[in-house]
Motif scaffolding. Structure first.
Motif, PDB file in Angstrom:
ATOM      1  N   ILE A  29      30.293  42.727  44.699  1.00  0.00           N
ATOM      2  CA  ILE A  29      31.292  42.039  43.881  1.00  0.00           C
ATOM      3  C   ILE A  29      32.703  42.309  44.422  1.00  0.00           C
ATOM      4  N   ASN A  30      33.561  41.302  44.250  1.00  0.00           N
ATOM      5  CA  ASN A  30      34.980  41.395  44.619  1.00  0.00           C
ATOM      6  C   ASN A  30      35.216  41.625  46.104  1.00  0.00           C
ATOM      7  N   THR A  31      34.242  41.253  46.945  1.00  0.00           N
ATOM      8  CA  THR A  31      34.447  41.390  48.384  1.00  0.00           C
ATOM      9  C   THR A  31      35.474  40.367  48.850  1.00  0.00           C
ATOM     10  N   MET A  32      36.376  40.791  49.749  1.00  0.00           N
ATOM     11  CA  MET A  32      37.404  39.910  50.310  1.00  0.00           C
ATOM     12  C   MET A  32      37.189  39.812  51.825  1.00  0.00           C
ATOM     13  N   PHE A  33      37.046  38.585  52.312  1.00  0.00           N
ATOM     14  CA  PHE A  33      36.871  38.359  53.742  1.00  0.00           C
ATOM     15  C   PHE A  33      38.129  37.713  54.314  1.00  0.00           C
ATOM     16  N   ASN A  34      38.658  38.293  55.372  1.00  0.00           N
ATOM     17  CA  ASN A  34      39.819  37.739  56.052  1.00  0.00           C
ATOM     18  C   ASN A  34      39.483  36.425  56.745  1.00  0.00           C
TER      19      ASN A  34
END
Length: 391
Positions: free
Chosen positions: A310-315
């Motif tokens: 959850i809440n993973t951020m990918f550039n």
């Protein structure tokens, strides 16, 4: 005639998706490349691919064969030329081989001895990972024309709100109520037994595979393809999701390609545009460095069996290999090797025993067996990609 699809020189530039499949089994548009060729040729096909994939994807060779470069998507003009190939003839596009006649007695092919037939018409070619989403709209339109030709869609319930309904095709068993479908910019195709829950807004071109689900209130912008057996929600733009993968919750996915058996945790977000609007650089497995894509918009490329919490951020322009598990706060790096476990704080190897346990459970939920062939393929990938991981 016996038709064989071969990977061709684009195979390495289509990693990580071709780690686990031949080029022919990439999904773009509505169908996989293999499914397109088989519909046009009215014939089954087999494959020339990497040795470690050949048990699962074998080649069947006969006395006379036509070899087809799987990077090229079929169209009427090209298929007619392929069907007409004779001994010692080959079809070229510029200097690229599209197809050639081959006998099982030939050990090597010397194209200097072949009669070269030039194909001068337009054709879709998949050379890079980003071509899968970049050319998806054109491929989706061609597949829509092919699949729906001479057929009638099942009628839509009056609860649905449609724009350009002549560009909408619904297969048997599909369920949708209180959904808005806008097909004015491209077709919308809904597969067998698929479900679109109420409150969903879809702008074509869009394809939803058999037995897939779009959850309540989703917002989907085309060109987007969701394969079979998937579950999606939140906001999606110009992306391709292969079979049996989930993005079931809120969060943004844009200009991305997601392999099979992937899961994006709740509120996972992908950046598809750099803050300075510069062109996106993407990891290149051939050069083993980041290379310029020439694109301003490019999000996430995720190989089969990979997952994020959850809440993973990918550039912008992130490449995730096969069977990786990403979690925690902050942005992980832009290239995550296969069989990696961790996040922005660093990664450790995801050992195959643990990865196999996850794959077996995930696939069993869809009543699909995780076979010894699947294990052997993943073991090979683990060894081949070891050089990218800090063991």
């Amino acid at each position: 005639m016996n038709y064989i699809l071969f990977d061709g020189p684009s195979r390495n530039s289509l990693l990580p998706f071709t780690f686990t499949r031949p080029v022919a089994d990439i999904r773009i548009g509505i169908l996989t490349i293999r499914e397109k060729w088989e519909m046009f040729l009215d014939s089954t096909t087999t494959t020339v691919t990497e040795d470690y994939l050949s048990d699962k994807y074998p080649m069947v060779e006969m006395d006379e064969n036509v070899m087809i470069n799987a990077s090229y998507l079929p169209n009427l003009e090209l298929v007619e030329m392929v069907k007409g190939l004779q001994d010692n003839q080959a079809i070229f596009k510029d200097e690229d081989v599209i197809a050639f006649f081959h006998k099982d007695s030939q050990e090597e092919v010397n194209f200097e001895t072949y009669e070269a037939i030039e194909f001068n018409e337009e054709v879709i070619k998949i050379e890079h990972t980003w071509d899968i989403f970049l050319k998806n709209g054109e491929a989706l339109q061609e597949d829509f024309n092919l699949i729906t030709n001479g057929r009638e869609s099942i009628p839509l319930s009056s609860s649905n709100n449609t724009i350009a309904p002549q560009n909408i095709f619904i297969e048997e068993g599909a369920k949708l109520e209180f959904v808005t479908l806008n097909a004015s910019n491209g077709p919308i195709y809904i597969g067998k037994n698929a479900e679109i829950m109420e409150g969903t807004l879809i702008r074509g071109p869009f394809a939803l595979g058999d037995d897939s689900i779009v959850k309540m209130g989703a917002k989907i912008y085309g060109p987007t393809t969701v394969g079979s057996g998937c579950k999606v929600g939140g906001e999606i733009t110009n992306s391709v999701i292969f079979d049996h993968s989930n993005k079931g919750h809120e969060g943004y996915l844009g200009n991305s390609v997601i392999g099979e058996w992937c899961n994006l945790g709740a509120d996972t977000n992908t950046s598809n545009l750099k803050n300075n609007y510069a062109q996106v650089r993407l990891w290149d497995y051939e050069t083993e460095r980041f290379a310029n894509t020439g694109l301003q918009f490019c999000g996430l490329m995720m190989g089969d069996h990979s997952k994020c919490g959850i809440n993973t951020m990918f550039n912008t322009g992130t490449v995730v290999g096969v069977s990786s598990n990403i979690f925690g706060s902050g942005f992980p790096r832009n290239f995550i090797p296969s069989f990696s476990w961790g996040g922005s704080g660093g990664f450790t190897p995801f050992i195959t025993k643990k990865a196999f346990e996850v794959a077996e459970v995930v696939m069993a939920r869809r009543n699909i067996e995780f076979t010894d062939q699947d294990k052997a393929i993943l073991e090979h990938i683990f060894e081949e990609t070891k050089k990218y991981r800090r063991e």
